[in-house]
Design a protein around this motif. Sequence first.
Motif, mmCIF file in Angstrom:
data_model
loop_
_atom_site.group_PDB
_atom_site.id
_atom_site.type_symbol
_atom_site.label_atom_id
_atom_site.label_comp_id
_atom_site.label_asym_id
_atom_site.label_seq_id
_atom_site.Cartn_x
_atom_site.Cartn_y
_atom_site.Cartn_z
ATOM 1 N N HIS A 26 39.924 48.553 42.367
ATOM 2 C CA HIS A 26 41.071 47.909 42.915
ATOM 3 C C HIS A 26 41.479 46.769 43.266
ATOM 4 C CE1 HIS A 26 44.812 47.638 45.821
ATOM 5 N NE2 HIS A 26 45.568 48.237 44.833
ATOM 6 N N GLU A 27 40.517 46.246 44.543
ATOM 7 C CA GLU A 27 40.922 44.693 45.069
ATOM 8 C C GLU A 27 40.367 44.021 43.648
ATOM 9 O OE1 GLU A 27 41.000 44.196 48.543
ATOM 10 O OE2 GLU A 27 42.271 45.277 48.028
ATOM 11 N N ILE A 28 39.779 44.246 42.856
ATOM 12 C CA ILE A 28 39.215 43.760 41.706
ATOM 13 C C ILE A 28 40.245 43.943 40.546
ATOM 14 C CG2 ILE A 28 37.470 43.137 39.889
ATOM 15 C CD1 ILE A 28 35.531 44.742 41.383
ATOM 16 N N SER A 29 41.016 44.665 40.338
ATOM 17 C CA SER A 29 42.119 44.386 38.766
ATOM 18 C C SER A 29 43.306 43.799 39.576
ATOM 19 C CB SER A 29 42.316 46.195 39.400
ATOM 20 O OG SER A 29 43.355 45.992 40.888
ATOM 21 N N LYS A 38 39.811 32.521 37.074
ATOM 22 C CA LYS A 38 38.765 33.531 36.224
ATOM 23 C C LYS A 38 38.848 34.680 36.121
ATOM 24 C CE LYS A 38 35.494 29.627 38.225
ATOM 25 N NZ LYS A 38 34.275 29.819 38.542
ATOM 26 N N ALA A 39 40.448 35.198 35.472
ATOM 27 C CA ALA A 39 40.227 36.599 35.227
ATOM 28 C C ALA A 39 39.377 37.762 34.893
ATOM 29 C CB ALA A 39 41.755 36.750 34.976
ATOM 30 N N LEU A 40 38.616 37.120 33.365
ATOM 31 C CA LEU A 40 37.839 37.683 32.605
ATOM 32 C C LEU A 40 36.630 37.930 34.018
ATOM 33 C CD1 LEU A 40 36.938 38.884 30.190
ATOM 34 C CD2 LEU A 40 36.141 37.441 29.063
ATOM 35 N N TRP A 41 36.225 37.098 34.442
ATOM 36 C CA TRP A 41 35.439 37.763 35.560
ATOM 37 C C TRP A 41 35.392 39.189 36.461
ATOM 38 C CZ3 TRP A 41 31.677 32.995 38.210
ATOM 39 C CH2 TRP A 41 31.670 32.175 36.781
ATOM 40 N N ASN A 42 36.473 38.505 36.440
ATOM 41 C CA ASN A 42 36.472 39.518 37.405
ATOM 42 C C ASN A 42 37.314 41.079 36.646
ATOM 43 O OD1 ASN A 42 38.099 38.775 40.412
ATOM 44 N ND2 ASN A 42 39.041 38.020 38.801
ATOM 45 N N ARG A 43 36.917 41.404 35.282
ATOM 46 C CA ARG A 43 37.132 42.228 34.754
ATOM 47 C C ARG A 43 35.370 42.851 34.483
ATOM 48 N NH1 ARG A 43 41.367 40.996 35.174
ATOM 49 N NH2 ARG A 43 40.805 42.007 36.728
#
Length: 260
Positions: A26-29, A38-43
């Motif tokens: 949830h935090e990572i989302s 760096k949205a893709l790094w989070n994915r």
Amino acid sequence: MDWKWVIFWAYVFGSCINHSMTLAIHEISHNFAFGHHKALWNRWFGMFANLPIGVPYSISFKRYHMDHHRYLGADGIDVDIPTDFEGWFFCTTFRKFIWVLLQPLFYAFRPLLINPKPISYLEIINTVAQITFDIIVYYFLGIKSLVYMLAASLLGLGLHPISGHFIAEHYMFLKGHETYSYYGPLNLLTFNVGYHNEHHDFPNVPGKNLPLVRKIAAEYYDNLPHYNSWVRVLYDFVMDDTISPYSRMKRHPKGKEVLE
């Protein structure tokens, strides 16, 4: 280890870890791990955090959770809202108990009924990575390790003290109050997801800073109704005849929604 102890420890220990990992996702989302730039790094990191849960859901959760924040309670969009069948059928004490027990299954299948989305390439990668990890666990560690992982997720997201947050967040125990915070000790295991009014007011503030939000804006939060026990929330939900899956605020979409 006997099977009974596998299931016992899956509920007592593994369930806490796996539920905590879902709230890490949830935090990572919200892109709190590496930032919005760096949205893709989070994915990718969300897929990694997904592995011990046993079931691929990190990428799909991100897509639906953003809709939940933008269009809270919107009929046909916010899949956090129970279906009409859930509200109609799970209306007695025993049936509500079963509903709480099976919460992870309803959360898993409800999006497919309410707001199905086209499968994205990241969801395919998430699924392939998760199945591969599960096969590796089975091959090297055996069936009991795999069952332990899956049972920990199923039990930890069902009838479990931490699961009280599912109901505590938006079920209207008091008419006119749609969102509630929880200020008890289980926030230490759940990335402060209990600070839910604060989270919806400031969804770009990481969970670790939500207590500071409450402190800074105490005049806005301290007088709002809140909880100190998720176990009590579960008990009241099951035993109170005036509360059911229908006890949610539902809004009609305006027709201009931009979905994730």
